[in-house]
Design an enzyme around this catalytic site. Structure first.
Site, short mmCIF file in Angstrom:
data_model
loop_
_atom_site.label_atom_id
_atom_site.label_comp_id
_atom_site.label_asym_id
_atom_site.label_seq_id
_atom_site.Cartn_x
_atom_site.Cartn_y
_atom_site.Cartn_z
N HIS A 133 -3.20 -0.66 -10.11
CA HIS A 133 -1.59 -0.76 -10.39
C HIS A 133 -1.78 -2.19 -10.25
CE1 HIS A 133 2.29 0.50 -10.56
NE2 HIS A 133 2.62 -0.77 -10.60
N GLU A 134 -1.80 -2.65 -9.23
CA GLU A 134 -1.66 -4.40 -8.73
C GLU A 134 -2.19 -5.77 -10.07
OE1 GLU A 134 0.90 -5.26 -8.14
OE2 GLU A 134 1.22 -2.76 -6.46
N HIS A 137 -0.83 -5.88 -13.21
CA HIS A 137 0.92 -6.70 -13.38
C HIS A 137 0.18 -7.74 -13.47
CE1 HIS A 137 4.25 -3.42 -12.03
NE2 HIS A 137 3.15 -3.58 -10.27
CO CO Z 1 3.72 -1.93 -9.59
#
Ligand code: CO
Length: 192
Positions: A133-134, A137
């Site tokens: 997830h990170e 980003h």
């Molecule tokens: Co996020």
């Protein structure tokens, strides 16, 4: 510094590698950790605080008292993925929105720590999910991009209301127009 919400342009802006580990970086990391704990998150990527750099902080326990679980990674990359698992996921840039997202069960990561040393580790389940997830980003990729057709449909009205809210704040002048934000991001990159 504050956590920006979708559709803030910083969230779609690909992050630059961190080139120097200096005092201002340490300061930014401290502020990011504080914001992450305040928002009850497990991880936070620099684009979520409108910094266009490949930097992320994590504490997989989410517990500010467990300082030994705090991790900071610079210029991270996933080099290997294994298995598939669907599970619920949220994002501090979409407060209150949770949907099932398909992720690799296990990932191998390479990154640099704050001492500038190369580190490699293999993580699984929740930790692997947080990493994927990170790192997304840092590439301007958001969890709404990873939703399957059903989750996407279920999230639709919520995503629309984030968009309405953000545009309303821009109209009020509480948030600068997108073009101005892009200029600030470009200036930050030029300084690095
Ligand atoms: Co996020």
């Amino acid at each position: 510094m504050k956590i920006v919400h979708y559709p803030h342009p910083a969230l779609r802006h690909p992050a630059r590698p961190v080139a120097a580990i200096d005092k201002s970086l340490h300061l930014q990391i401290g502020q990011m950790m504080d914001l992450m704990y305040e928002a009850k998150g497990l991880g936070l990527a620099a684009p979520q605080v409108a910094l266009p750099f490949q930097l992320l902080v994590m504490n997989i326990t989410g517990d500010p008292l467990k300082r030994d679980c705090e991790e900071v990674f610079l210029n991270p990359a996933i080099v290997e993925r294994k298995g598939i698992v669907d599970d619920e996921e949220g994002c501090l840039s979409f407060p209150g929105l949770y949907q099932k997202i398909r992720r690799a069960k296990t990932v191998r990561i390479q990154a640099y720590n704050l001492k500038g040393q190369a580190v490699e580790k293999v993580v699984t389940d929740l930790e692997a999910r947080a990493w994927q997830h990170e790192i997304d980003h840092l590439n301007g990729v958001l969890f709404i991009d990873k939703m399957g057709p059903f989750a996407r449909l279920a999230a639709r009205s919520s995503v629309k209301s984030f968009e309405r809210e953000f545009r309303a704040l821009q109209q009020k002048g509480d948030i600068p127009p997108d073009l101005e934000i892009e200029k600030v991001l470009a200036a930050l990159e030029a300084k690095s």
